[in-house]
Design an enzyme around this catalytic site. Sequence first.
Site, PDB file in Angstrom:
ATOM      1  N   GLU A  83       0.299  -1.109  -0.063  1.00 49.94           N
ATOM      2  CA  GLU A  83      -0.378  -0.396   0.070  1.00 49.94           C
ATOM      3  C   GLU A  83       0.925   1.348  -0.094  1.00 49.94           C
ATOM      4  O   GLU A  83       1.688   1.303   0.740  1.00 49.94           O
ATOM      5  CB  GLU A  83      -0.155  -0.248   1.200  1.00 49.94           C
ATOM      6  CG  GLU A  83      -1.292   1.473   0.905  1.00 49.94           C
ATOM      7  CD  GLU A  83      -2.935   1.388   2.576  1.00 49.94           C
ATOM      8  OE1 GLU A  83      -3.594   1.784   2.585  1.00 49.94           O
ATOM      9  OE2 GLU A  83      -2.700   0.071   3.433  1.00 49.94           O
ATOM     10  N   LYS A  92      -9.049   3.823  -2.697  1.00 53.19           N
ATOM     11  CA  LYS A  92      -9.246   2.949  -1.402  1.00 53.19           C
ATOM     12  C   LYS A  92     -10.295   3.546  -1.323  1.00 53.19           C
ATOM     13  O   LYS A  92     -10.594   5.242  -1.025  1.00 53.19           O
ATOM     14  CB  LYS A  92      -8.226   3.883  -0.450  1.00 53.19           C
ATOM     15  CG  LYS A  92      -8.110   2.401   0.414  1.00 53.19           C
ATOM     16  CD  LYS A  92      -7.028   2.316   1.897  1.00 53.19           C
ATOM     17  CE  LYS A  92      -7.280   1.933   2.702  1.00 53.19           C
ATOM     18  NZ  LYS A  92      -6.475   1.990   3.971  1.00 53.19           N
ATOM     19  N   CYS A 107      -6.131  -2.950   1.113  1.00 53.96           N
ATOM     20  CA  CYS A 107      -6.166  -3.613   2.335  1.00 53.96           C
ATOM     21  C   CYS A 107      -7.339  -3.445   3.504  1.00 53.96           C
ATOM     22  O   CYS A 107      -8.345  -4.152   2.843  1.00 53.96           O
ATOM     23  CB  CYS A 107      -5.001  -1.942   3.758  1.00 53.96           C
ATOM     24  SG  CYS A 107      -4.879  -2.468   5.115  1.00 53.96           S
TER      25      CYS A 107
END
Length: 246
Positions: free
Chosen positions: A20, A90, A124
Amino acid sequence: MRAAAHNAAEAGARLLVTAEVSLTGYHLGPRRLRQLAEPGDGPMCTEVAEIAAEAGIAIVFGWPELADGNVYNTVRMVDSTGTTLASYRKTHLFGDIDRAIFEPGQTPVVQAKLDGLTVGMLICYDVEFPETVRAHALAGTELLVVPTALMKPWEIVAQTLVHARALENQIYIAYVNWSGSERELDYCGLTRVVGPSGFALHDDVHGEQLVLADLDPMRIWKAKQVNDYVADRRPDLYGSLSTEPA
């Protein structure tokens, strides 16, 4: 990045997946990340595209993307010529670390074709929501890449939850984490590639190393011959799951 790309390509890999926000680091604080943020056509992304073309390998990488005055936690996939295949922001932000700097993305499923395989991307915390992975399975994702920055003591996410997500959706998941420390965070490593039957394709990874795995789409088909979780769903019973509680 350049060394990893060449090492992976020389080992026969067709795709390199990194952690990430791999181009800058994850937990640098809002001020520093905003200083480092660049648009999608900035020098960092341009250089990764050049590395991909130079090494002859597709790359998934992350960076703080500057767009419309906001900063997004973004991951991009480029092919072995350096051409951008897809970018994903994200959607599920993790605590103050994320919310202090990043705006959430609004597109839940982002995919691209790579060597005939449908590859999807999450980041994530996204994978910790069953809806996100199921949405990918319903959209035909065969390999889900998940750059992450998982810290201790949440090893259970890598060791249990990621396996469950792969099993219940009968897809491959490449979950790629940092190792070592960054400010007060202690990353737990445990990068893994999990197959559609829920088993990792290699031993646990605790430090920084190149992890190689071969993906066979036939394993997805074989897993579904035993029981097909997507086909056997009863969506007529699940309507309440998509509504806010009263």
